[in-house]
Design an enzyme around this catalytic site. Structure first.
Site, short mmCIF file in Angstrom:
data_model
loop_
_atom_site.label_atom_id
_atom_site.label_comp_id
_atom_site.label_asym_id
_atom_site.label_seq_id
_atom_site.Cartn_x
_atom_site.Cartn_y
_atom_site.Cartn_z
N LYS A 13 -50.76 10.97 -55.24
CA LYS A 13 -51.32 11.92 -54.25
C LYS A 13 -50.28 12.27 -53.18
CE LYS A 13 -54.65 9.13 -53.00
NZ LYS A 13 -54.34 7.95 -53.84
N ARG A 88 -63.01 9.73 -49.18
CA ARG A 88 -62.96 8.57 -50.08
C ARG A 88 -64.34 7.97 -50.32
NH1 ARG A 88 -57.32 6.98 -49.01
NH2 ARG A 88 -56.86 5.21 -50.33
N ARG A 127 -42.66 0.83 -55.11
CA ARG A 127 -42.47 1.96 -54.19
C ARG A 127 -41.80 1.52 -52.87
NH1 ARG A 127 -47.97 4.79 -52.45
NH2 ARG A 127 -48.51 2.70 -51.83
N ARG A 161 -44.66 -0.90 -47.81
CA ARG A 161 -45.94 -1.01 -47.11
C ARG A 161 -46.52 -2.42 -47.22
NH1 ARG A 161 -49.38 4.19 -49.00
NH2 ARG A 161 -51.01 2.61 -49.12
N ARG A 172 -57.71 -2.36 -53.78
CA ARG A 172 -57.74 -0.92 -53.52
C ARG A 172 -58.24 -0.15 -54.75
NH1 ARG A 172 -51.75 -0.60 -51.68
NH2 ARG A 172 -51.97 1.63 -52.00
P1 AP5 Z 1 -47.71 7.86 -54.47
O1 AP5 Z 1 -47.52 9.34 -54.49
O2 AP5 Z 1 -47.17 7.12 -53.30
O3 AP5 Z 1 -49.24 7.51 -54.77
P2 AP5 Z 1 -50.54 7.71 -53.88
O4 AP5 Z 1 -51.59 8.22 -54.80
O5 AP5 Z 1 -50.24 8.49 -52.65
O6 AP5 Z 1 -50.83 6.19 -53.58
P3 AP5 Z 1 -51.19 5.46 -52.22
O7 AP5 Z 1 -50.98 4.00 -52.52
O8 AP5 Z 1 -50.47 6.00 -51.06
O9 AP5 Z 1 -52.71 5.78 -52.16
P4 AP5 Z 1 -53.75 5.01 -51.41
O10 AP5 Z 1 -54.88 5.92 -51.65
O11 AP5 Z 1 -53.95 3.59 -51.81
O12 AP5 Z 1 -53.14 4.89 -49.95
P5 AP5 Z 1 -53.47 5.59 -48.59
O13 AP5 Z 1 -52.23 5.61 -47.78
O14 AP5 Z 1 -54.21 6.85 -48.80
O15 AP5 Z 1 -47.07 7.26 -55.81
C1 AP5 Z 1 -46.90 5.87 -55.97
C2 AP5 Z 1 -45.53 5.58 -56.62
O16 AP5 Z 1 -45.56 6.02 -57.96
C3 AP5 Z 1 -44.37 6.32 -55.95
O17 AP5 Z 1 -43.26 5.46 -55.90
C4 AP5 Z 1 -44.10 7.51 -56.87
O18 AP5 Z 1 -42.74 7.87 -56.88
C5 AP5 Z 1 -44.54 6.97 -58.22
N1 AP5 Z 1 -45.15 8.04 -59.01
C6 AP5 Z 1 -46.12 8.89 -58.62
N2 AP5 Z 1 -46.44 9.74 -59.61
C7 AP5 Z 1 -45.63 9.40 -60.67
C8 AP5 Z 1 -45.47 9.90 -62.01
N3 AP5 Z 1 -46.20 10.93 -62.45
N4 AP5 Z 1 -44.55 9.28 -62.81
C9 AP5 Z 1 -43.82 8.24 -62.36
N5 AP5 Z 1 -43.91 7.74 -61.09
C10 AP5 Z 1 -44.81 8.30 -60.27
O19 AP5 Z 1 -54.53 4.56 -47.94
C11 AP5 Z 1 -54.13 3.27 -47.52
C12 AP5 Z 1 -55.29 2.58 -46.85
O20 AP5 Z 1 -55.71 3.32 -45.67
C13 AP5 Z 1 -56.59 2.42 -47.67
O21 AP5 Z 1 -56.55 1.30 -48.51
C14 AP5 Z 1 -57.65 2.29 -46.55
O22 AP5 Z 1 -57.63 1.01 -45.99
C15 AP5 Z 1 -57.14 3.28 -45.50
N6 AP5 Z 1 -57.68 4.65 -45.66
C16 AP5 Z 1 -56.95 5.78 -45.87
N7 AP5 Z 1 -57.74 6.85 -45.96
C17 AP5 Z 1 -59.02 6.39 -45.83
C18 AP5 Z 1 -60.29 7.03 -45.88
N8 AP5 Z 1 -60.41 8.36 -46.09
N9 AP5 Z 1 -61.40 6.26 -45.70
C19 AP5 Z 1 -61.30 4.93 -45.48
N10 AP5 Z 1 -60.12 4.27 -45.44
C20 AP5 Z 1 -58.99 4.99 -45.61
#
Ligand code: AP5
Length: 216
Positions: A13, A88, A127, A161, A172
């Site tokens: 994402k 979410r 990552r 992270r 997660r």
């Molecule tokens: P990346 O693009 O970083 O993946 P992502 O989907 O963004 O993963 P996140 O871990 O950031 O998502 P998340 O939803 O857990 O975290 P968030 O910060 O939103 O890709 C990952 C890796 O894979 C990278 O190294 C990339 O290069 C590689 N990659 C990607 N695509 C690829 C491909 N096609 N081929 C090969 N490699 C690839 O949330 C964190 C925390 O915040 C949550 O756990 C929660 O506690 C809180 N939070 C955030 N939003 C909310 C909400 N709306 N409600 C409640 N709590 C929330």
């Protein structure tokens, strides 16, 4: 244009939101990035959410909804935005529909990155980002051109992270399947949802997303 990317942790994402932001000159709205910035600054909100985030649990709906509503009101969102990590939960999705309508806005596309859970642990634990400009890298899939030096700004400092360890990733992923996956049916019913193959290469996924937007 207002986009929403949906998919489990590690689905890509954040990576794809950055590419769509450049391609369509819109703003990336990542609730995870906003919460991590608040935690790093030690704000009241940041201190409140940090422990739960580090365990991989979702933050309470009311706080997130207020944060995103205020952010959408800012001037830089006028040309559109790509939501990454929000909504979410079903209450967040329903609140988003309502708050956008109140502002005279709506989502144009909801794009699902469909992936295999098993591959996500490897993606996330490998990552890392530049500590200065936040450019994203991966130990295996996206290394800097010169080892230890950021391609974008030349910095030699990188960070990982706190929630990117295997145990927390499993929590997660469970939160995604229990609380977020039901949103797919919600958006399918609105006719907005398109799924793309998030297991394809980074460039292929970008092409699929742009293709889905072109087709309308
Ligand atoms: P990346 O693009 O970083 O993946 P992502 O989907 O963004 O993963 P996140 O871990 O950031 O998502 P998340 O939803 O857990 O975290 P968030 O910060 O939103 O890709 C990952 C890796 O894979 C990278 O190294 C990339 O290069 C590689 N990659 C990607 N695509 C690829 C491909 N096609 N081929 C090969 N490699 C690839 O949330 C964190 C925390 O915040 C949550 O756990 C929660 O506690 C809180 N939070 C955030 N939003 C909310 C909400 N709306 N409600 C409640 N709590 C929330």
């Amino acid at each position: 244009m207002n986009l929403l990317l949906i998919g489990p942790p590690g689905a890509g994402k954040g990576t794809q939101a950055k590419r769509l932001k450049e391609a369509y000159r819109i703003v990336q709205l990542s609730t995870g990035d906003m919460l991590r910035a608040a935690a790093a600054q030690g704000t009241e909100v940041g201190l409140k959410v940090k422990e739960g985030m580090d365990r991989g649990e979702l933050v309470e709906d009311a706080l997130i909804i207020e944060m995103i509503s205020d952010r959408i009101d800012q001037n830089d969102c006028k040309n559109g935005f790509v939501l990454d990590g929000f909504p979410r939960t079903l209450p967040q999705a329903e609140a988003l529909t309502g708050l956008l309508a109140d502002k005279g806005l709506a989502l144009d596309y909801v794009l699902e990155l469909a992936v295999d859970d098993d591959a996500m642990v490897k993606r996330i634990t490998g990552r890392f980002t530049c500590a200065k400009c936040a450019q994203g890298y991966h130990d295996e899939f996206e290394r800097p051109a010169k080892d230890g030096v950021c391609n974008k700004c030349g910095s030699t400092e990188f960070k990982r992270r706190a929630d990117d360890n295997e145990e927390t990733v499993r929590t997660r992923l469970a939160a995604y399947h229990n609380q977020t996956a039901p949103l797919l049916a919600y958006y399918r019913n609105t006719g907005l949802l398109t799924s793309v193959d998030g297991m394809a290469s980074l460039d292929e996924v970008t092409d699929q997303l742009k293709g889905a937007i072109l087709r309308g």
